[in-house]
Design an enzyme around this catalytic site. Sequence first.
Site, PDB file in Angstrom:
ATOM      1  N   GLU A 255     -34.074  46.103  56.677  1.00 53.79           N
ATOM      2  CA  GLU A 255     -33.121  46.013  57.773  1.00 53.79           C
ATOM      3  C   GLU A 255     -33.406  44.957  58.999  1.00 53.79           C
ATOM      4  O   GLU A 255     -32.545  44.506  59.423  1.00 53.79           O
ATOM      5  CB  GLU A 255     -32.449  47.404  58.160  1.00 53.79           C
TER       6      GLU A 255
ATOM      7  N   PHE B 264     -28.665  64.722  56.203  1.00 52.28           N
ATOM      8  CA  PHE B 264     -29.583  63.716  55.557  1.00 52.28           C
ATOM      9  C   PHE B 264     -29.259  62.298  56.007  1.00 52.28           C
ATOM     10  O   PHE B 264     -28.012  61.728  56.291  1.00 52.28           O
ATOM     11  CB  PHE B 264     -29.062  63.654  53.992  1.00 52.28           C
ATOM     12  N   GLN B 265     -30.135  61.368  56.476  1.00 55.01           N
ATOM     13  CA  GLN B 265     -30.244  60.170  56.976  1.00 55.01           C
ATOM     14  C   GLN B 265     -29.176  59.926  58.224  1.00 55.01           C
ATOM     15  O   GLN B 265     -28.451  58.946  58.514  1.00 55.01           O
ATOM     16  CB  GLN B 265     -29.709  59.042  55.989  1.00 55.01           C
TER      17      GLN B 265
ATOM     18  N   LYS C  67     -19.057  57.802  57.849  1.00 54.58           N
ATOM     19  CA  LYS C  67     -18.539  57.604  56.507  1.00 54.58           C
ATOM     20  C   LYS C  67     -17.204  57.881  56.302  1.00 54.58           C
ATOM     21  O   LYS C  67     -16.386  57.030  55.557  1.00 54.58           O
ATOM     22  CB  LYS C  67     -19.562  58.245  55.429  1.00 54.58           C
TER      23      LYS C  67
ATOM     24  N   MET D 196     -53.825  35.146  69.466  1.00 55.40           N
ATOM     25  CA  MET D 196     -53.634  35.525  70.954  1.00 55.40           C
ATOM     26  C   MET D 196     -54.682  36.627  71.554  1.00 55.40           C
ATOM     27  O   MET D 196     -54.788  36.578  72.701  1.00 55.40           O
ATOM     28  CB  MET D 196     -52.199  35.598  71.312  1.00 55.40           C
TER      29      MET D 196
END
Lengths: 604, 168
Positions: A84, A146-147, A196, A512
């Site tokens: 993502e 969940f999630q 949802k 760096m």
Amino acid sequence: MPAVQRVSGRAFLTGTGQNDYPLGFTNELISGHFMEATGAEIVVRCIAEEGVEFVFGYPGGAVLNIYDEIFKQNRFKHVLVRHEQAAVHAADAYARATGRVGVALVTSGPGVTNAVTGIATAYMDSIPIVVVTGQVPTPAIGMDAFQEVDTVGITRPCVKHNFLVKDVKDLAATMKKAFHIASTGRPGPVVVDVPKDITYHKTEFEYPASIEMRSYNPVVKGHSGQMKRAVQMLLEARRPMIYIGGGVVLGNAAAQLTELATLLGFPVTNTLMGLGGHPATDRQNLGMLGMHGTYEANMAMQHCDVLLAVGARFDDRVIGNPAHFAREQRRIIHVDIDPSSISKRVKVDVPIVGDVKSVLTDMLALLRQAKEKPDAAALNAWWTQIELWRAKNCLKYNRQSPIIKPQYVVEKLWDVTKGDAFVTSDVGQHQMWAAQYYKFDKPRRWINSGGLGTMGVGLPYAMGVQLAHPEAQVACITGESSIQMCIQELSTCKQYRIPIKIITLNNRYMGMVRQWQEFFYGSRYAESYMESLPDFVKLAESYGHIGMRIEKPEDVEAALREAFSPALKERLVFMDFQTDQTENVFPMVEGGKGLSEMILAEEL
Amino acid sequence: MNNNHHRHIISLLMENEAGALSRVAGLFSARAYNIESLTVAPTEDATLSRMTIVTVGSEDIIEQITKQLNKLIDVIKVMDLTEGRHIERELMLVKVKAVGAGREEMKRTADIFRGRIIDVTDSTYTIELTGTGSKLDAFLEAIDPAFIIETVRTGASGIGRGERSLKA
């Protein structure tokens, strides 16, 4: 499925197959008018109504209804990334390269947390993106479902605004607000969190043509009195300087800025984000300023008597120690869309809040009407001084080295692409060399994470840019450490046949970090050596791409010419340049030091 | 830059949306600004919330605070009340021990401060006081700290004097 996907990928890059999208049947979505629509349909139709070309995303439980609607339409294309974070970076790069709002779609919970780095990156550089996030159903919110993650809470400090949609009736207006807020004023990311259950609730759908918000009305026009004062101050200047930042690029004001600079004959310097806002090959351009700015840009910035700052914010990497900067007397005119950027780190004499293009256009008109002209003698003397500084040739490096110098690779890339490529970079030494040695003459060609400094952006940035400009040459200048942070996207590039050229300046160090350890930590290279590197050639080949390993300076140009040749136009080429491990970025202003206290290459 | 720190009362009008308070509180913590107190409630228009923030900072910091607050999308208007004539009030409830000789003394002190005793038991008083923050501080200093059982303060609310007002 994979075979179909590949065909679709090829089709949309060559631009021939608008309608041979797999299973993309047309329905009422295209022109009809639904009396009622589900939340998922509304999300998809709003995105389509905004004229979005690409949605970068990754499916998951909470967004499955939205994905089902994406499956049924063909007004925009969905690009499936492999993480993502890359979806948001690609959407961000699409926005940087086109000026249009980038769109990403991710699921709830880990989908959101993975996206946060991308959102914060866009926020720091003021990039307009809309990120639609799935959320657990409203009755489950707060139940540790969940999630589940508190998306609005977790993203709040790194968005311009965010919404949690609690009623499907608010969804269309919320989407409209999201695009409006992202793209107006000082742009930035907006998150729309959609539970949802909202995606299957139904309501009448109508996409509002415009939106009014009593609490949000960004200023466009500059204050006329302030602009007059500014013009007067510019005409009185004896040692003027124009300092431009990302606002000139994002505000589409490069043409006006260049016109103003030419009219006045004043020197110009760009920040890292402002590269391309004024042509780098123009004699009036002194190059980038700041921590790794040119000697002439930093000296002129420090010693000017009138400073015109446009779309820039005097940040710590640009002016160094603010107390040291304030030691020299100078009058400052600051043009910016965001009032909170003005007088934040440096006191300003003439603040002008407004859209930079509008303000510069008005100032140009005032300048043309003015009877006075800048003092030619004073300006000549100032240029003579600047040329002395420029003669230091602060970007020189050893061209006789038997080992590949990273600067040389960037210079040759500029030659081979005729200075006309879109260049993305990751973060570190290679980023600075790209900024110093690739002379950007046009805006929106230089795509990098300036504010947040996010390693891993280079590859997904290049994907977003190439999809936006299928015919353009797109190079990703990266390092062997940065590229590994989003390397999984080589798979996305395979699926969609994204023919970017990856220029890896491989010095086997986090360069760096190594440079700072050499300068400030007694050369104790704690954990900065990059061991156990993959064979990048084989890795690229395993994804179906072309890999090249280049070990000698004399092979650099030929390899680049081959990679950018018409024969490989359709292919991703991963170039692994074995560069000098000890090379450092100069000039350098140490953290906390003054802008004119630079370390130059020859002084070591 | 100006480094003299002063107390400011910042009043803001914002959309009465869920999460609006956390945007303001988050801004103060993210940018390391002080909050002495913060009060918020809906106004006569239920779509609007009015918030009063008491903060301490130099002129430069207060300028940044008001600019950053204005930048929040839900914020409609911001006013630094301390820039002009204004009224400040805070409500305090103090529960004190009230026994023996101290019981009458406590009543007298409350009267002097125009406090009202709103709950009485044979051993305690609960006193209600309104006023500026410094008046409430003065009351707490005037009574023996050993008598204080608990104090609750609302934080300051403020409003401009005369025609000066904050309207959407």
